[in-house]
Structures are given as structure tokens and as C-alpha cells.
Enzyme design. Structure first.
Site, PDB file in Angstrom:
ATOM      1  CE  LYS A  71      39.007  14.085 -44.710  1.00  0.00           C
ATOM      2  NZ  LYS A  71      39.049  15.298 -45.540  1.00  0.00           N
TER       3      LYS A  71
ATOM      4  CG  ASP B 277      41.740  13.657 -47.356  1.00  0.00           C
ATOM      5  OD1 ASP B 277      41.432  14.856 -47.372  1.00  0.00           O
ATOM      6  OD2 ASP B 277      42.731  13.237 -46.713  1.00  0.00           O
TER       7      ASP B 277
HETATM    8  P1  NDP Z   1      46.966  12.705 -52.560  1.00  0.00           P
HETATM    9  O1  NDP Z   1      46.913  11.349 -52.008  1.00  0.00           O
HETATM   10  O2  NDP Z   1      46.499  12.943 -53.952  1.00  0.00           O
HETATM   11  O3  NDP Z   1      48.428  13.318 -52.458  1.00  0.00           O
HETATM   12  C1  NDP Z   1      49.072  13.441 -51.246  1.00  0.00           C
HETATM   13  C2  NDP Z   1      50.451  14.042 -51.488  1.00  0.00           C
HETATM   14  O4  NDP Z   1      51.031  14.387 -50.230  1.00  0.00           O
HETATM   15  C3  NDP Z   1      51.406  13.071 -52.148  1.00  0.00           C
HETATM   16  O5  NDP Z   1      52.320  13.765 -52.936  1.00  0.00           O
HETATM   17  C4  NDP Z   1      52.088  12.432 -50.940  1.00  0.00           C
HETATM   18  O6  NDP Z   1      53.358  11.880 -51.209  1.00  0.00           O
HETATM   19  C5  NDP Z   1      52.226  13.619 -50.022  1.00  0.00           C
HETATM   20  N1  NDP Z   1      52.287  13.148 -48.634  1.00  0.00           N
HETATM   21  C6  NDP Z   1      51.335  12.435 -47.970  1.00  0.00           C
HETATM   22  N2  NDP Z   1      51.747  12.142 -46.725  1.00  0.00           N
HETATM   23  C7  NDP Z   1      52.985  12.692 -46.610  1.00  0.00           C
HETATM   24  C8  NDP Z   1      53.935  12.749 -45.569  1.00  0.00           C
HETATM   25  N3  NDP Z   1      53.696  12.167 -44.384  1.00  0.00           N
HETATM   26  N4  NDP Z   1      55.103  13.414 -45.802  1.00  0.00           N
HETATM   27  C9  NDP Z   1      55.357  13.996 -47.010  1.00  0.00           C
HETATM   28  N5  NDP Z   1      54.487  13.971 -48.042  1.00  0.00           N
HETATM   29  C10 NDP Z   1      53.333  13.333 -47.836  1.00  0.00           C
HETATM   30  O7  NDP Z   1      46.115  13.612 -51.538  1.00  0.00           O
HETATM   31  P2  NDP Z   1      45.460  15.042 -51.775  1.00  0.00           P
HETATM   32  O8  NDP Z   1      46.298  15.848 -52.684  1.00  0.00           O
HETATM   33  O9  NDP Z   1      44.048  14.845 -52.065  1.00  0.00           O
HETATM   34  O10 NDP Z   1      45.541  15.634 -50.288  1.00  0.00           O
HETATM   35  C11 NDP Z   1      46.636  16.412 -49.837  1.00  0.00           C
HETATM   36  C12 NDP Z   1      46.199  17.253 -48.652  1.00  0.00           C
HETATM   37  O11 NDP Z   1      45.101  18.103 -49.043  1.00  0.00           O
HETATM   38  C13 NDP Z   1      45.661  16.466 -47.446  1.00  0.00           C
HETATM   39  O12 NDP Z   1      45.974  17.178 -46.274  1.00  0.00           O
HETATM   40  C14 NDP Z   1      44.153  16.495 -47.642  1.00  0.00           C
HETATM   41  O13 NDP Z   1      43.451  16.317 -46.431  1.00  0.00           O
HETATM   42  C15 NDP Z   1      43.976  17.908 -48.187  1.00  0.00           C
HETATM   43  N6  NDP Z   1      42.764  18.188 -48.929  1.00  0.00           N
HETATM   44  C16 NDP Z   1      42.379  17.415 -49.977  1.00  0.00           C
HETATM   45  C17 NDP Z   1      41.241  17.737 -50.686  1.00  0.00           C
HETATM   46  C18 NDP Z   1      40.803  16.990 -51.897  1.00  0.00           C
HETATM   47  O14 NDP Z   1      39.797  17.378 -52.490  1.00  0.00           O
HETATM   48  N7  NDP Z   1      41.497  15.952 -52.322  1.00  0.00           N
HETATM   49  C19 NDP Z   1      40.390  18.866 -50.289  1.00  0.00           C
HETATM   50  C20 NDP Z   1      40.942  19.659 -49.212  1.00  0.00           C
HETATM   51  C21 NDP Z   1      42.068  19.301 -48.566  1.00  0.00           C
HETATM   52  P3  NDP Z   1      53.520  10.275 -51.270  1.00  0.00           P
HETATM   53  O15 NDP Z   1      52.805   9.874 -52.502  1.00  0.00           O
HETATM   54  O16 NDP Z   1      54.982  10.045 -51.276  1.00  0.00           O
HETATM   55  O17 NDP Z   1      52.862   9.765 -50.006  1.00  0.00           O
HETATM   56  O1  2IT Z   2      39.338  17.958 -46.852  1.00  0.00           O
HETATM   57  C1  2IT Z   2      38.453  18.106 -47.717  1.00  0.00           C
HETATM   58  O2  2IT Z   2      37.763  19.140 -47.799  1.00  0.00           O
HETATM   59  C2  2IT Z   2      38.266  17.036 -48.697  1.00  0.00           C
HETATM   60  N1  2IT Z   2      38.990  16.037 -48.663  1.00  0.00           N
HETATM   61  C3  2IT Z   2      37.165  17.110 -49.701  1.00  0.00           C
HETATM   62  C4  2IT Z   2      35.857  16.691 -49.110  1.00  0.00           C
HETATM   63  C5  2IT Z   2      34.701  16.576 -50.065  1.00  0.00           C
HETATM   64  O3  2IT Z   2      33.653  16.109 -49.588  1.00  0.00           O
HETATM   65  O4  2IT Z   2      34.803  16.924 -51.236  1.00  0.00           O
END
Ligand code: NDP
Ligand code: 2IT
Length: 454
Positions: free
Chosen positions: A129, A169
Site C-alpha cells: 500500500k 484508493d
Molecule cells: P474515494 O476517494 O473514491 O471515496 C471516498 C469516499 O469516502 C468519499 O465519499 C469520501 O467523502 C468518504 N470519506 C473519506 N474519508 C472520510 C471520512 N473521514 N469521513 C467520512 N467520509 C469519508 O475512495 P474509494 O471509494 O476508492 O475508497 C473508499 C474505501 O474503500 C476506502 O476504505 C478504501 O481503502 C476502500 N477500498 C477501495 C478500493 C478501490 O478499488 N478503490 C478497493 C477496496 C477497498 P469526502 O469526499 O467528503 O472525503
Molecule cells: O484496498 C484495495 O484493495 C484497493 N485499494 C485496490 C488495490 C488494487 O491494487 O487494485
């Protein structure tokens, strides 16, 4: 430490001494150690080789300065990281997070979780990461571009399609991946699959954008099916409105569920009649193209709408529903929120985010018999599709969307099967936390054993 005396408490106290102050990392390790220590005690080969201690120490941690120039000509400095956790079963693989909260503890927890998640996908991917304490919010495209280029200037020394393959992420989406991929190509003069989540024109995969959210909804469906239920006809609350949340919402709706909420760090929207696919497309455009906040979405409505309510500064769990999908960030659900879910009689929760529930909240849900899927199982669809993007890059082919979605569904079903196999309890119930942790552990541990002492 003598492994004869391996217990959760002495293992954790050793870890805390070696890594003082890394609270999120300790939390993630505690959850895994609680599941795997009994398993290790039954399988002395892992105990003799000190596998759990070795797994909790990253292969290496790279920390570097990132200097870039803002639109006013000021020189700005951020801190960049890449934690290369474990490459026993494949090249290092895991996302990059750009957010002011980023620190070593958060990236170590995420890298550690990735070890088990990537193993569960059955694809050959190690774990890593990275990211930076850079905040893309409020920056111009050119500022984001200059930051990404400066970040890649250093990161490029440590990654490669057979070495380490980062992805997105929080705060890192298609725009950031594209700037970084362009810069990598410029530095190395090589066009290789060094990042996933790329644009379709330059080696990206169909369905990667959707995969984490879709996968989470599919995992929930499997978990419900195993308990003679289904998404169809059930209501759902979702937190977040980023990549994971938006596509989780889409698949929940497609599976016949009723999505009642989306949120961001400002508050949540209650879609009282359920979010329609048409309105979801508008929200997706609003969030990903216009890059605006949910409060602005409400303000932008042409007429007063009685079917929408915005709850400023609040989280969605106070809304009564059947299914919960926390898709925002770590530790968004603690004791108080878990009690809200319990008193609202939720049936099941699947984590789209990484570690959105703290340990107390997980225990409360277990005690209340609410089905609970940990993120390393239920959000593995994103990295699984990244793995398939790597396969397509190596083969120099592109699979179509149907083929990819079928593969995603198969992978999520397979992860569910692994959770059931290793998480079955004496009373016949499934502990998905134990199942995911033990299922993810075995493959990596066996590879480490095979390599000897290293
Ligand atoms: P994005 O940046 O696309 O979206 C994040 C979302 O979460 C936004 O709506 C944001 O709101 C909200 N958010 C972030 N921090 C906070 C906080 N402290 N309190 C309240 N809301 C918050 O990220 P992703 O959708 O990619 O990621 C979301 C989660 O999923 C993370 O935990 C990430 O590690 C996990 N994840 C992501 C993957 C991926 O492929 N992208 C894969 C697996 C897991 P705001 O815009 O207001 O900050
Ligand atoms: O938390 C996760 O699994 C991710 N942000 C995606 C990682 C990846 O390599 O696609």
C-alpha cells in the site's frame, strides 16, 4: 518470544513494542492474530517458523519527499510512501491513497490487510500500500498533475510490472492513475502494466472502476443466500459516495435492493423512496465529473423535493434498513454506530471500505447475530479485477465486460466458499472474520515456509 507461549496478548505486546503508536496497524493485526493464533497452535509448522511475526513485518518501507509547484508558484512539500508488505505469492500489489490523514500506521494496516485479501482472490498477487499526505480536494487539474508527476519521479524507482503494481484508493482515481502512468512511461521509456485502473485506451480493464462495489454487493448476496435470504426486496444504507460506494449502490439496485443513503465527510442524503438507477447516474456524474459535495447536490435540485433529506454532519446508520454497506473509510463504525444498527434490527453488513468497523463494533454485531463480512473478503473484487487487468496486459488482450463480470462473480463466490470452509463454528454458524483470516493466511504462509528462512 517463545512460540510455545504464543498467545494473543503476548504477541500483541511484542508487536506494540516494535511499532509504537501505530494504532491502526495494531488494530488490523489484532483482528487477524485473534483468528490465526489458534489455527497456528493446531499447526505447529507455522509456529516453528515464526510465520505470524514474519508476516507482520513489511518486506520494506519506502518514505520520500515530494516537492511540487502550486498554481501560485509556491513550492509545496508532501510525504510519499510505499509499504511493500509481502511478495511471497506474487508481485507487490495494492492501492495508493492521497489524503491529508495518510501516515505510516494507516498504510501499514492497509498493506497488511492486502496480504490476506489478495491471497483470498486466488490470483498471484503479493501485498503493498502507498500514497501521500497530499489532499487532491480543491486543487486544480494541473496541480494534481504536477503532484502525481513528482510522486512518480521517486516511486518509479521501486515499482515495475513484475515487482510492484500500485492502483487507486481514497483520493486516487482514473485522473491520478493516468498522470502517474504517463510519467512512469516518460521516465522509463517502457509501456508496461505497472499500474492498474488505467484508462481503457492504454491498457485498462473494463469493469475495474465498478469492481470493488459490484464485488461487495455480490459478496453480500452470497452471504444472504447461504442464510436463505436475498438482496431483492431488502433496503440498504451505504456510506461514502466515492468509487466503492457508487458502484456498490448500482449493483444493489440491480440485484433488486432499495438504496436509502449515500454519504460523504459532510453528511448523508436520505433517498426516502430509494435511489433509482437514473438518479444514481446523475450522482455519479456530479461526484466524479463535477467533483462536488453531496450538500451541493441537494442545493442543485431545481425544486424542493420531499423524497430527499440531507443530514448535515451525520452518518447514515440511524436510518432503519436491512443491509449496511460501509464504503467510506476506516473506523467509521464504532460502538455507538453498531448499537444503532442493532436497535434498527439490521440483517447483515458487508464492508466495502477497509476496516470501517472497530473491534468493539464487530463483537457487538457478532453478539447480536447480524451477519458480518470483513472487507478483506467483501471488498476484494477491486484488487481481483486489478489482477485480471494484469493478466490482460501480459497476454496483450482485452476481455469483454460480460466475461469480466462473470469472472468477478466467480471470484466473490469462491471467497465466500473459503470463508465458510475456514470459518465454520461448532454450532454450525459461519464466522466470516475467522474464515477470511485463516483462508487468506494459509497460501501465503505455505509459500513462506517453502522459501525457508528469509
Ligand atoms: P474515494 O476517494 O473514491 O471515496 C471516498 C469516499 O469516502 C468519499 O465519499 C469520501 O467523502 C468518504 N470519506 C473519506 N474519508 C472520510 C471520512 N473521514 N469521513 C467520512 N467520509 C469519508 O475512495 P474509494 O471509494 O476508492 O475508497 C473508499 C474505501 O474503500 C476506502 O476504505 C478504501 O481503502 C476502500 N477500498 C477501495 C478500493 C478501490 O478499488 N478503490 C478497493 C477496496 C477497498 P469526502 O469526499 O467528503 O472525503
Ligand atoms: O484496498 C484495495 O484493495 C484497493 N485499494 C485496490 C488495490 C488494487 O491494487 O487494485
Amino acid at each position: 518470544m517463545s512460540y510455545d507461549k504464543l498467545t494473543l496478548n503476548n504477541f500483541m505486546s511484542g508487536l506494540s513494542k516494535r511499532t509504537p503508536g501505530e494504532v491502526e496497524f495494531h488494530q488490523a493485526v489484532y483482528e487477524v492474530a485473534d483468528s490465526v493464533i489458534p489455527f497456528i497452535q493446531e499447526n505447529p509448522k507455522y509456529q516453528d517458523a515464526n510465520i505470524l511475526e514474519r508476516m507482520t513485518e513489511p518486506d520494506r518501507t519506502i518514505i520520500f519527499r515530494v516537492c511540487w509547484e502550486d498554481d501560485q508558484g509556491q513550492i509545496r512539500i508532501n510525504r510519499g510512501y510505499r509499504v511493500q508488505f509481502n511478495n511471497s505469492i506474487g508481485p507487490y500489489k495494492g492501492g495508493l491513497r492521497f489524503d491529508p490523514s495518510v501516515n505510516l500506521s494507516i498504510l501499514k494496516f492497509l498493506g497488511f490487510e492486502q496480504t490476506f485479501k489478495n491471497s483470498l482472490t486466488t490470483l498471484p498477487m503479493g501485498s503493498a500500500k502507498g500514497g501521500a499526505d497530499f489532499n487532491p480536494k480543491g486543487k486544480s487539474n494541473r496541480e494534481v498533475m504536477r503532484f502525481c508527476q513528482a510522486f512518480m519521479m521517486e516511486l518509479s524507482k521501486h515499482i515495475g510490472s513484475h515487482i510492484d503494481v500500485p492502483a487507486g484508493d481514497i483520493g486516487v482515481g482514473a485522473r491520478e492513475i493516468s498522470y502517474m502512468f504517463g510519467q512512469y512511461k516518460r521516465i522509463t521509456n517502457e509501456f508496461e502494466g505497472v499500474l492498474t485502473g488505467k484508462g481503457l485506451e492504454y491498457g485498462g480493464s473494463l469493469i475495474r472502476t465498478e469492481a470493488t462495489g459490484y464485488g461487495c454487493a455480490y459478496f453480500m448476496e452470497e452471504m444472504l443466500k447461504a442464510h436463505n435470504k436475498q438482496t431483492k426486496g431488502l433496503s440498504a444504507t451505504i456510506s461514502g459516495s466515492g468509487n466503492v460506494a457508487l458502484y456498490c449502490a448500482k449493483k444493489v439496485i440491480q440485484l433488486g435492493g432499495k438504496v436509502l443513503t449515500l454519504s460523504d465527510s459532510g453528511g448523508f442524503i436520505h433517498f426516502k423512496e430509494g435511489l433509482s438507477l437514473e438518479e444514481l447516474e446523475e450522482v455519479i456524474h456530479f461526484k466524479t465529473v463535477e467533483r462536488k459535495r453531496l450538500s451541493e447536490y441537494i442545493d442543485a435540485q431545481e425544486k424542493e423535493r420531499s423524497d430527499l433529506a440531507y443530514h448535515d454532519g451525520k452518518k447514515p446508520w440511524k436510518i432503519k434498513a436491512d443491509l449496511a454497506y460501509p464504503c467510506a473509510t476506516q473506523n467509521e463504525i464504532g460502538q455507538g454506530e453498531a448499537n444503532q444498527l442493532i436497535s434498527n434490527q439490521y440483517t447483515a453488513l458487508a464492508e466495502g471500505a477497509n476496516m470501517p468497523l472497530n473491534i468493539m463494533a464487530i463483537n457487538l454485531l457478532h453478539e447480536a447475530h447480524i451477519l458480518y463480512a470483513p472487507g478483506k473478503a467483501s471488498n476484494a473484487g477491486g484488487v481481483a479485477m486489478s489482477g485480471l487487468e494484469m493478466t490482460q496486459n501480459s497476454m496483450r488482450i482485452s476481455w469483454d465486460a460480460t466475461e469480466l463480470e462473470n469472472r468477478l462473480k466467480d471470484i466473490m463466490q469462491n471467497i465466500h466458499t473459503q470463508c465458510c470452509k475456514y470459518g465454520k463454528q461448532a454450532d454450525g454458524s459461519i464466522n466470516y472474520v475467522h474464515g477470511a483470516n485463516i483462508g487468506g493466511f494459509i497460501k501465503v504462509a505455505n509459500a513462506m515456509l517453502a522459501y525457508g528462512v528469509c
